[in-house]
Write a protein that holds these residues in place. Sequence first.
Motif, mmCIF file in Angstrom:
data_model
loop_
_atom_site.group_PDB
_atom_site.id
_atom_site.type_symbol
_atom_site.label_atom_id
_atom_site.label_comp_id
_atom_site.label_asym_id
_atom_site.label_seq_id
_atom_site.Cartn_x
_atom_site.Cartn_y
_atom_site.Cartn_z
ATOM 1 N N THR A 17 0.834 -1.211 0.000
ATOM 2 C CA THR A 17 0.000 0.000 0.000
ATOM 3 C C THR A 17 0.864 1.255 0.000
ATOM 4 N N THR A 18 1.930 1.242 0.800
ATOM 5 C CA THR A 18 2.844 2.390 0.827
ATOM 6 C C THR A 18 3.461 2.595 -0.548
ATOM 7 N N TRP A 19 3.915 1.509 -1.187
ATOM 8 C CA TRP A 19 4.563 1.632 -2.498
ATOM 9 C C TRP A 19 3.582 2.151 -3.541
ATOM 10 N N VAL A 20 2.372 1.618 -3.555
ATOM 11 C CA VAL A 20 1.374 2.050 -4.546
ATOM 12 C C VAL A 20 1.039 3.530 -4.339
ATOM 13 N N THR A 21 0.845 3.935 -3.092
ATOM 14 C CA THR A 21 0.546 5.344 -2.804
ATOM 15 C C THR A 21 1.728 6.231 -3.187
ATOM 16 N N LEU A 22 2.930 5.771 -2.860
ATOM 17 C CA LEU A 22 4.130 6.519 -3.219
ATOM 18 C C LEU A 22 4.251 6.641 -4.739
ATOM 19 N N ALA A 23 3.985 5.556 -5.455
ATOM 20 C CA ALA A 23 4.031 5.595 -6.925
ATOM 21 C C ALA A 23 3.010 6.588 -7.475
ATOM 22 N N ALA A 24 1.821 6.619 -6.842
ATOM 23 C CA ALA A 24 0.771 7.549 -7.282
ATOM 24 C C ALA A 24 1.179 9.004 -7.077
ATOM 25 N N LEU A 25 2.149 9.249 -6.209
ATOM 26 C CA LEU A 25 2.657 10.610 -5.999
ATOM 27 C C LEU A 25 3.929 10.869 -6.797
ATOM 28 N N VAL A 26 4.843 9.909 -6.808
ATOM 29 C CA VAL A 26 6.128 10.101 -7.488
ATOM 30 C C VAL A 26 5.931 10.286 -8.994
ATOM 31 N N ILE A 27 5.053 9.499 -9.590
ATOM 32 C CA ILE A 27 4.893 9.578 -11.048
ATOM 33 C C ILE A 27 4.429 10.966 -11.492
ATOM 34 N N ILE A 37 13.985 1.348 -6.490
ATOM 35 C CA ILE A 37 15.084 0.609 -5.855
ATOM 36 C C ILE A 37 15.015 0.857 -4.346
ATOM 37 N N PRO A 38 14.659 -0.177 -3.565
ATOM 38 C CA PRO A 38 14.497 0.029 -2.121
ATOM 39 C C PRO A 38 15.710 0.664 -1.437
ATOM 40 N N LYS A 39 16.925 0.347 -1.871
ATOM 41 C CA LYS A 39 18.120 0.927 -1.244
ATOM 42 C C LYS A 39 18.245 2.430 -1.503
ATOM 43 N N PHE A 40 17.498 2.945 -2.468
ATOM 44 C CA PHE A 40 17.520 4.375 -2.781
ATOM 45 C C PHE A 40 16.375 5.122 -2.094
ATOM 46 N N ALA A 41 15.706 4.477 -1.133
ATOM 47 C CA ALA A 41 14.589 5.139 -0.443
ATOM 48 C C ALA A 41 15.053 6.397 0.283
ATOM 49 N N ARG A 42 16.216 6.334 0.942
ATOM 50 C CA ARG A 42 16.704 7.512 1.671
ATOM 51 C C ARG A 42 17.033 8.665 0.713
ATOM 52 N N LEU A 94 1.083 17.463 -1.422
ATOM 53 C CA LEU A 94 1.389 16.134 -1.954
ATOM 54 C C LEU A 94 2.856 15.768 -1.728
ATOM 55 N N CYS A 95 3.736 16.762 -1.825
ATOM 56 C CA CYS A 95 5.162 16.516 -1.573
ATOM 57 C C CYS A 95 5.411 16.123 -0.120
ATOM 58 N N VAL A 96 4.736 16.773 0.810
ATOM 59 C CA VAL A 96 4.898 16.426 2.229
ATOM 60 C C VAL A 96 4.449 14.983 2.460
ATOM 61 N N ILE A 97 3.348 14.582 1.860
ATOM 62 C CA ILE A 97 2.886 13.195 1.980
ATOM 63 C C ILE A 97 3.933 12.250 1.391
ATOM 64 N N MET A 98 4.500 12.620 0.256
ATOM 65 C CA MET A 98 5.530 11.807 -0.389
ATOM 66 C C MET A 98 6.756 11.663 0.515
ATOM 67 N N VAL A 99 7.170 12.720 1.166
ATOM 68 C CA VAL A 99 8.301 12.662 2.104
ATOM 69 C C VAL A 99 7.996 11.669 3.222
ATOM 70 N N LEU A 100 6.793 11.742 3.777
ATOM 71 C CA LEU A 100 6.415 10.834 4.874
ATOM 72 C C LEU A 100 6.395 9.376 4.421
ATOM 73 N N LEU A 101 5.936 9.130 3.201
ATOM 74 C CA LEU A 101 5.923 7.762 2.684
ATOM 75 C C LEU A 101 7.333 7.241 2.428
ATOM 76 N N PHE A 102 8.196 8.102 1.900
ATOM 77 C CA PHE A 102 9.593 7.702 1.723
ATOM 78 C C PHE A 102 10.222 7.407 3.084
ATOM 79 N N ALA A 103 9.894 8.206 4.089
ATOM 80 C CA ALA A 103 10.439 7.974 5.435
ATOM 81 C C ALA A 103 10.006 6.610 5.966
ATOM 82 N N GLN A 104 8.768 6.206 5.685
ATOM 83 C CA GLN A 104 8.304 4.872 6.074
ATOM 84 C C GLN A 104 9.136 3.786 5.394
#
Length: 139
Positions: free
Chosen positions: A14-24, A80-85, A123-133
């Motif tokens: 769910t986190t990845w799908v939501t993150l993808a919906a913002l990153v794209i 790439i999960p290792k690039f999350a940070r 939307l960017c703030v939400i994206m930051v929080l999802l990346f932090a997760q």
Amino acid sequence: MQERSRKTNWKSVTTWVTLAALVIPIGGFSIFVGWNKANAPIEILAEHSAWTYHLPVWLGRTVGWLELVAAAVLFAGLLIPKFARPGMFAAIWITLNHIVAAIVHIIFAEWHTLTQSAIVTTLCVIMVLLFAQRVRRTI
């Protein structure tokens, strides 16, 4: 033991799908506007209310190139999960970029841009929080 490895971690999915919906869309938007800030004639930037129009040209162009780099890092952080940070830091940079843009637009009374700034910043703030997760899960 094998049953455990077959279980789907729905929170991560769910986190990845939501993150993808913002990153794209945000990454795509950042590529579009970053390219224009870095390369478009200054008159075009003024016509489209680019906040970097109010900066010295070299600085506005630099902001554009940095936005392109940040967008690339966002996509890498998603895929790439290792690039999350680094993805999280790119999202922070893009968030701060939009906050500065909003401040510049306010200073120059370009009120018509503020709705876009508010939406993209949120939307960017939400994206930051999802990346932090994602960062916490990969540690």
